[in-house]
Design an enzyme around this catalytic site. Structure first.
Site, PDB file in Angstrom:
ATOM      1  CE  LYS A 140     103.706  65.326  36.632  1.00  0.00           C
ATOM      2  NZ  LYS A 140     104.455  65.139  35.366  1.00  0.00           N
ATOM      3  NE  ARG A 214      69.254  47.747  53.082  1.00  0.00           N
ATOM      4  CZ  ARG A 214      68.278  47.667  52.177  1.00  0.00           C
ATOM      5  NH1 ARG A 214      67.838  48.772  51.599  1.00  0.00           N
ATOM      6  NH2 ARG A 214      67.752  46.512  51.849  1.00  0.00           N
ATOM      7  CG  HIS A 269      65.599  34.284  44.194  1.00  0.00           C
ATOM      8  ND1 HIS A 269      66.309  35.089  45.064  1.00  0.00           N
ATOM      9  CD2 HIS A 269      64.765  33.534  44.963  1.00  0.00           C
ATOM     10  CE1 HIS A 269      65.931  34.814  46.313  1.00  0.00           C
ATOM     11  NE2 HIS A 269      64.998  33.890  46.273  1.00  0.00           N
ATOM     12  N   GLY A 298      57.315  38.289  48.726  1.00  0.00           N
ATOM     13  CA  GLY A 298      58.614  38.950  48.746  1.00  0.00           C
ATOM     14  C   GLY A 298      59.193  39.213  47.370  1.00  0.00           C
TER      15      GLY A 298
END
Length: 507
Positions: A140, A214, A269, A298
């Site tokens: 504080k 990123r 996904h 991928g």
């Protein structure tokens, strides 16, 4: 009022002393005087430096078994005094209160004590009172005081001392205050959750160790991860893990944990596009890839077995983002490490949280993690024809996959191999048609296959379509008032159907 302040007196009272000796030495060289209690005072004196006991300043001993040591106006007045305010300065002079410019304090290990399975009496004693009060007071009054609230801030303080001696800027003091309130809020969250006992009367969650990613889901969004990935994985190769990588990694871990047999899964996904359980990791990989070699491009790969060189050479033939395994043979890593950006993770045996939550609208949704894994005992045969043992094994296999697929979801499987799935569709019929089309496009024969659904069939249309394709057994949760229509169709066409009573929606 100058932004730069010099430390003249330091109050040091810590549980963790590792890494403190260099700081104490440097402070002494800068002419800083020390105040301390108990073991910390003995530690400072063992380094050869004078240290005034807090009890001597307050004229009160440590009482109530150490519960009250620093809670005194001569301590908190010295911390909270506003140096630029004449009224404050007059009062501390009147009551002979020394200014305290640096507070180094940490908190009793409450979370670790709870995790150890200690008794409630021992846990309660690890609720810090003096320490948390010192932290709040010093934070504080950051305009005048430096607060070091945990061992994690030892190094930043040391760096400042080595660079500029016992002088700190307002910006630095404010940073330490921010870190201190982070420590205190995390601590209080842990205490609240202990007392709440899982009732969820309020949502309190605290996670440290911010990792800036990123970007978020898209390049124009900022993204962060809060937690300790190093506890779960050793990253031994590849580029920095992204926001989307983490979503897929999470889905992969949830999925593979359903299986005890040697299993390989490929995800894209957040959904499985290939999965197989086999006697060897090489066979599991080949049959998982056969499920959808196009979508595997991928993707994220995960297995619950050690990856050997032969399997690594097969895997190396395709492009993928991430691979996760409990371990790799050395020569397998030499193969997999040939692509510099490929993320290679070794998974550690860490227990995952049993609660899940997500931000939504102006609040938070929270639920228990779906840990239900159906067994043969959970299955209720609702047709005249009972499934064979092989069909039962395949239905349980398919049910694990559909549980971890986006609703509406249908999974087709045979011989503990994912033939195809339809995921994220607005109707269950569309999901089934998608799965059938995909399976046929990769040359699979659906005769003798099984079908799993993540929710009941409100109409018999899906079982009619499946039956015409040669599917011989169906697993679904059941519970629709029109279930009987599906049962009747299965009875007429010799299809075995079982219900579980458990739905596994995943959005």
């Amino acid at each position: 009022m100058s932004e730069t302040k010099r430390i003249k007196t330091a109050l040091v009272s810590v549980y963790h002393k590792e890494g403190l000796n260099e700081i104490i030495t440097k402070l002494h060289e800068e002419g800083v005087q020390f105040l301390s209690t108990g073991g910390t005072r003995q530690f400072i004196e063992s380094l050869g430096y004078p240290c005034q006991a807090v009890e001597d300043l307050t004229t009160y001993p440590s009482i109530l078994g150490g519960r009250v040591k620093t809670l005194h106006p001569k301590i908190f007045g010295g911390i909270l005094c506003r140096r630029a305010l004449e009224q404050d300065r007059q009062q501390i002079e009147k009551y002979q209160i020394p200014e305290i410019d640096l507070v180094i304090v940490d908190l009793y290990p409450f979370e670790a004590t709870v995790a150890s399975g200690a008794s409630e009496a021992d846990i309660i004693e690890k609720i810090d009172i003096g320490g948390i009060s010192l932290i709040r007071a010093a934070a504080k009054n950051y305009n005048d005081v430096v607060i070091v609230a945990s061992q994690a801030q030892y190094q930043p303080l040391r760096d400042i001392l080595m660079e500029r001696g016992a002088n700190t800027t307002l910006e630095e003091r404010r940073w330490f205050a921010k870190e201190a309130f982070g420590v205190s809020s995390h601590y209080d969250t842990a205490i609240f959750n202990y007392f709440d006992g899982g009732e969820g009367t309020a949502f309190r969650c605290s996670a440290n160790n911010q990792k800036a990613l990123r970007y978020g889901e898209n390049p124009h969004q900022k993204g962060y991860f809060y937690g300790n990935l190093e506890q779960m994985f050793d990253q031994i190769h590849g580029k920095e893990i992204s926001y989307n990588n983490l979503l897929d990694i999470n889905a992969a871990v949830d999925l593979i944990d359903e299986f005890q047999e040697t299993t390989f899964a490929i995800l894209k996904h957040n959904n499985a596009c290939g999965l197989a359980s086999r006697p060897t990791v090489l066979e599991a990989w080949k049959d998982a890839l056969a499920g959808d070699p196009v979508s595997a491009f991928g993707g994220v790969l995960i297995t619950n077995a050690v990856v050997d060189k032969e399997t690594a050479e097969e895997i190396n033939n395709i492009f993928f983002e991430v691979i996760i395994a409990p371990d790799y043979d050395v020569d397998a890593l030499e193969v997999l490490g040939q692509k510099k950006n490929r993320i290679i993770l070794v998974r550690k045996p860490v227990e995952l949280p049993k609660k899940q939550f997500r931000s939504l609208l102006n609040g938070v949704l929270a639920q228990e993690r779906d840990l239900k894994v159906e067994t043969p005992e959970d299955l209720k045969t609702v047709t005249t024809k009972a499934p064979t043992q092989a069909e039962t094994e395949d239905m349980l296999f398919a049910n694990k996959i559909v549980k971890n697929s986006k609703s509406n979801a249908i999974v087709l499987a045979k011989g503990k191999q994912l033939l195809a799935s339809g995921v994220g569709q607005t109707s269950r019929v569309d999901a089934l048609k998608q799965a059938i089309e995909k399976a046929k496009s990769f040359g699979f024969d659906l005769h003798g296959a099984v079908m799993a659904s993540d929710a009941f069939f409100p109409f018999p249309d899906c079982v009619e379509i499946a039956g015409k394709e040669g599917i011989t057994a169906v697993i679904q949760p059941g519970g629709s008032i029109k279930d009987q229509l599906s049962f009747d169709y299965c009875n007429e066409h010799g299809i075995a159907m079982v219900t579980t009573g458990f739905r596994h929606f995943k959005h």
